[in-house]
Write a protein that holds these residues in place. Structure first.
Motif, PDB file in Angstrom:
ATOM      1  N   ARG A 167      30.441  32.438  43.791  1.00 63.70           N
ATOM      2  CA  ARG A 167      31.459  32.402  42.751  1.00 63.70           C
ATOM      3  C   ARG A 167      32.269  31.115  42.878  1.00 63.70           C
ATOM      4  O   ARG A 167      32.323  30.503  43.941  1.00 63.70           O
ATOM      5  CB  ARG A 167      32.401  33.603  42.867  1.00 63.70           C
ATOM      6  CG  ARG A 167      31.732  34.950  42.695  1.00 63.70           C
ATOM      7  CD  ARG A 167      32.750  36.069  42.876  1.00 63.70           C
ATOM      8  NE  ARG A 167      32.147  37.383  42.687  1.00 63.70           N
ATOM      9  CZ  ARG A 167      31.535  38.076  43.643  1.00 63.70           C
ATOM     10  NH1 ARG A 167      31.463  37.570  44.876  1.00 63.70           N
ATOM     11  NH2 ARG A 167      31.003  39.253  43.393  1.00 63.70           N
ATOM     12  N   VAL A 168      32.924  30.743  41.788  1.00 63.05           N
ATOM     13  CA  VAL A 168      33.764  29.547  41.807  1.00 63.05           C
ATOM     14  C   VAL A 168      34.868  29.695  42.849  1.00 63.05           C
ATOM     15  O   VAL A 168      35.225  28.733  43.539  1.00 63.05           O
ATOM     16  CB  VAL A 168      34.354  29.276  40.411  1.00 63.05           C
ATOM     17  CG1 VAL A 168      35.440  28.202  40.482  1.00 63.05           C
ATOM     18  CG2 VAL A 168      33.260  28.835  39.443  1.00 63.05           C
ATOM     19  N   LYS A 201      36.222  37.947  46.570  1.00 62.43           N
ATOM     20  CA  LYS A 201      36.681  38.722  45.422  1.00 62.43           C
ATOM     21  C   LYS A 201      36.482  40.203  45.664  1.00 62.43           C
ATOM     22  O   LYS A 201      37.324  41.024  45.291  1.00 62.43           O
ATOM     23  CB  LYS A 201      35.923  38.287  44.163  1.00 62.43           C
ATOM     24  CG  LYS A 201      36.357  39.034  42.914  1.00 62.43           C
ATOM     25  CD  LYS A 201      35.624  38.550  41.687  1.00 62.43           C
ATOM     26  CE  LYS A 201      36.078  39.308  40.440  1.00 62.43           C
ATOM     27  NZ  LYS A 201      35.358  38.851  39.222  1.00 62.43           N
ATOM     28  N   LYS A 268      40.401  26.843  40.565  1.00 63.00           N
ATOM     29  CA  LYS A 268      39.155  27.486  40.158  1.00 63.00           C
ATOM     30  C   LYS A 268      38.783  27.107  38.731  1.00 63.00           C
ATOM     31  O   LYS A 268      37.600  26.893  38.431  1.00 63.00           O
ATOM     32  CB  LYS A 268      39.285  29.008  40.296  1.00 63.00           C
ATOM     33  CG  LYS A 268      39.293  29.500  41.736  1.00 63.00           C
ATOM     34  CD  LYS A 268      39.173  31.003  41.820  1.00 63.00           C
ATOM     35  CE  LYS A 268      40.417  31.692  41.348  1.00 63.00           C
ATOM     36  NZ  LYS A 268      40.373  33.161  41.574  1.00 63.00           N
ATOM     37  N   SER A 272      35.370  25.230  37.532  1.00 62.51           N
ATOM     38  CA  SER A 272      34.558  25.812  36.462  1.00 62.51           C
ATOM     39  C   SER A 272      34.279  24.776  35.378  1.00 62.51           C
ATOM     40  O   SER A 272      33.150  24.652  34.891  1.00 62.51           O
ATOM     41  CB  SER A 272      35.260  27.032  35.857  1.00 62.51           C
ATOM     42  OG  SER A 272      35.371  28.073  36.783  1.00 62.51           O
ATOM     43  N   ARG A 295      29.177  29.008  30.439  1.00 63.36           N
ATOM     44  CA  ARG A 295      30.201  29.376  31.405  1.00 63.36           C
ATOM     45  C   ARG A 295      29.718  29.017  32.801  1.00 63.36           C
ATOM     46  O   ARG A 295      28.523  29.146  33.110  1.00 63.36           O
ATOM     47  CB  ARG A 295      30.514  30.865  31.320  1.00 63.36           C
ATOM     48  CG  ARG A 295      31.061  31.302  29.975  1.00 63.36           C
ATOM     49  CD  ARG A 295      31.210  32.810  29.876  1.00 63.36           C
ATOM     50  NE  ARG A 295      32.121  33.337  30.885  1.00 63.36           N
ATOM     51  CZ  ARG A 295      31.809  34.301  31.732  1.00 63.36           C
ATOM     52  NH1 ARG A 295      30.595  34.845  31.725  1.00 63.36           N
ATOM     53  NH2 ARG A 295      32.697  34.739  32.615  1.00 63.36           N
ATOM     54  N   HIS A 297      30.091  30.606  35.434  1.00 65.50           N
ATOM     55  CA  HIS A 297      29.585  31.804  36.100  1.00 65.50           C
ATOM     56  C   HIS A 297      28.099  32.030  35.834  1.00 65.50           C
ATOM     57  O   HIS A 297      27.426  32.745  36.578  1.00 65.50           O
ATOM     58  CB  HIS A 297      30.399  33.017  35.631  1.00 65.50           C
ATOM     59  CG  HIS A 297      30.337  34.189  36.560  1.00 65.50           C
ATOM     60  ND1 HIS A 297      30.867  34.165  37.830  1.00 65.50           N
ATOM     61  CD2 HIS A 297      29.787  35.425  36.407  1.00 65.50           C
ATOM     62  CE1 HIS A 297      30.672  35.327  38.420  1.00 65.50           C
ATOM     63  NE2 HIS A 297      30.008  36.116  37.587  1.00 65.50           N
ATOM     64  N   SER A 298      27.581  31.402  34.767  1.00 63.77           N
ATOM     65  CA  SER A 298      26.175  31.595  34.416  1.00 63.77           C
ATOM     66  C   SER A 298      25.233  31.040  35.475  1.00 63.77           C
ATOM     67  O   SER A 298      24.060  31.424  35.518  1.00 63.77           O
ATOM     68  CB  SER A 298      25.874  30.943  33.063  1.00 63.77           C
ATOM     69  OG  SER A 298      26.057  29.532  33.112  1.00 63.77           O
ATOM     70  N   ARG A 300      25.180  31.746  38.490  1.00 66.52           N
ATOM     71  CA  ARG A 300      24.807  32.834  39.405  1.00 66.52           C
ATOM     72  C   ARG A 300      23.625  33.627  38.868  1.00 66.52           C
ATOM     73  O   ARG A 300      22.707  33.978  39.608  1.00 66.52           O
ATOM     74  CB  ARG A 300      26.015  33.741  39.653  1.00 66.52           C
ATOM     75  CG  ARG A 300      27.019  33.106  40.596  1.00 66.52           C
ATOM     76  CD  ARG A 300      28.380  33.766  40.549  1.00 66.52           C
ATOM     77  NE  ARG A 300      28.401  35.183  40.854  1.00 66.52           N
ATOM     78  CZ  ARG A 300      28.322  35.710  42.071  1.00 66.52           C
ATOM     79  NH1 ARG A 300      28.157  34.919  43.131  1.00 66.52           N
ATOM     80  NH2 ARG A 300      28.395  37.019  42.257  1.00 66.52           N
ATOM     81  N   TYR A 333      23.332  40.403  35.965  1.00 61.99           N
ATOM     82  CA  TYR A 333      22.920  39.017  36.169  1.00 61.99           C
ATOM     83  C   TYR A 333      21.441  38.735  35.919  1.00 61.99           C
ATOM     84  O   TYR A 333      21.066  37.584  35.731  1.00 61.99           O
ATOM     85  CB  TYR A 333      23.263  38.570  37.602  1.00 61.99           C
ATOM     86  CG  TYR A 333      24.744  38.510  37.862  1.00 61.99           C
ATOM     87  CD1 TYR A 333      25.477  37.373  37.549  1.00 61.99           C
ATOM     88  CD2 TYR A 333      25.421  39.595  38.407  1.00 61.99           C
ATOM     89  CE1 TYR A 333      26.843  37.313  37.777  1.00 61.99           C
ATOM     90  CE2 TYR A 333      26.790  39.551  38.638  1.00 61.99           C
ATOM     91  CZ  TYR A 333      27.498  38.407  38.320  1.00 61.99           C
ATOM     92  OH  TYR A 333      28.845  38.354  38.534  1.00 61.99           O
TER      93      TYR A 333
END
Length: 348
Positions: A167-168, A201, A268, A272, A295, A297-298, A300, A333
């Motif tokens: 994660r970031v 997290k 963060k 990103s 994004r 997060h993509s 991952r 995911y």
């Protein structure tokens, strides 16, 4: 005492007889970003209650349900409603022996919202990893030793994200201090530990070190091998640390490259943005329009899906990404992509 975003909750604890130090420690159990988010959601609930002359702290469950229904009818997703519930539960007075968030009617309401409005998730990635990697191997990202600080930083941030599956927030926690960063002899790998005290997290997860494997290290027998080495995360990391040392003002690994915050820790959101900009710029390098709605997060989903297709055991993929069970990967995911942790991703 700082109670960023959670002052009402802190006030409740103080009124209950707890000391200021105890309250601050309790409030610190949540990340600052979470405290801020909860505060924003709580303020929305307060405004709703004021218009109806309802006490937001001691209102009955029926009022909370009406608020959630109002939000749901306005088009909010069940996942957003879940955040509202968590925020309201943080400030609301306890209901009997339990939290408002665990009340049977609240739980059933959220379950009903999910059934009525299930999350729509595309299984097709919005950008092509092969295109991005091809762009990162060319100017303006190379030669990396003389690339602009911006392009150097974008490339390093992307390679860290795509090869670590992290994660970031995990990337932001990386440090250049001696106890947190180590290069193996011959630079065949780099081991990065999060800064002391960092909590993932998901608190139940252990903060594991990030291990980067060298990709096509020298000597190179062909021009193609040399080109592939330009995508090596260990090489990029080493060059970044060496060059950024002249402007580093903190021991966080990823720091800002431009004024007025040059050398200071990157947030963060900034990291990103770097990852998204790296993808967009790589597409432009290849003469292609930038993909839409990308994004950070993509990375991952794309990295974990490719790792699995390349033969990596699913439990290793989940461990690298910080998922407790394969269920999280499969539900949120997993992507439909043609035929990776670490260098397996780059090899695609």
């Amino acid at each position: 005492m700082e109670t960023v975003g959670l002052a009402p909750e802190g006030a409740q604890y103080l009124e209950a007889g707890l000391s200021a130090g105890v309250v601050e420690t309790i409030l610190s159990s949540r990340a600052p970003s979470t405290r801020k988010l909860y505060g924003l959601k709580w303020n929305v609930f307060i405004d709703w209650c004021r218009r109806r002359e309802v006490d937001p702290v001691n209102c009955p469950v029926a009022s909370v349900l009406e608020f959630l229904q109002d939000r749901f009818s306005s088009g909010l997703t069940p996942s957003t409603l879940k955040v509202y519930v968590a925020a309201i539960a943080a400030f609301h007075a306890p209901l009997g022996d339990g939290s408002l968030g665990r009340h049977q009617l609240i739980v059933r309401f959220l379950r009903g919202a999910w059934r009525m409005r299930p999350a729509a998730r595309t299984r097709v990635p919005s950008w092509d990893l092969a295109v991005v990697l091809e762009g990162l191997a060319e100017a303006p990202f190379e030669p990396l030793e003389s690339a602009e600080a911006k392009n150097l930083t974008l490339k390093v941030a992307f390679l860290l994200a795509i090869t670590s599956l992290r994660r970031v927030g995990d990337l932001q926690a990386l440090s250049i201090s001696n106890e947190c960063l180590e290069f193996a002899p011959g630079n065949i790998k780099a081991i990065l530990h999060p800064r002391p005290g960092y909590l993932p997290k998901v608190p139940s997860n252990v903060a594991r070190p990030t291990v980067l494997q060298a990709f096509h290290p020298p000597p190179h027998l062909t021009a193609d091998e040399e080109r592939l080495h330009r995508l090596c995360p260990v090489r990029a990391l080493g060059i970044y640390i060496q060059r950024s040392s002249s402007w580093q003002k903190a021991d966080q690994l990823l720091v800002c490259f431009g004024s007025p915050k040059k050398g200071f820790p990157a947030s963060k959101q900034t990291i990103s943005n770097w990852i998204v900009n790296a993808i967009s710029t790589a597409y432009q390098v290849r003469g292609m329009p930038s993909p839409l709605a990308v994004r950070a997060h993509s990375t991952r989903g794309i990295a974990s899906s490719r790792a699995l297709l390349a033969g990596a055991p699913i439990q290793e993929v989940c461990d690298a990404a910080g998922w407790a069970t394969p269920h999280t990967f499969i539900r949120f995911y997993s992507l439909d992509i043609p035929s990776t942790p670490g260098s397996l991703v780059l090899a695609s």
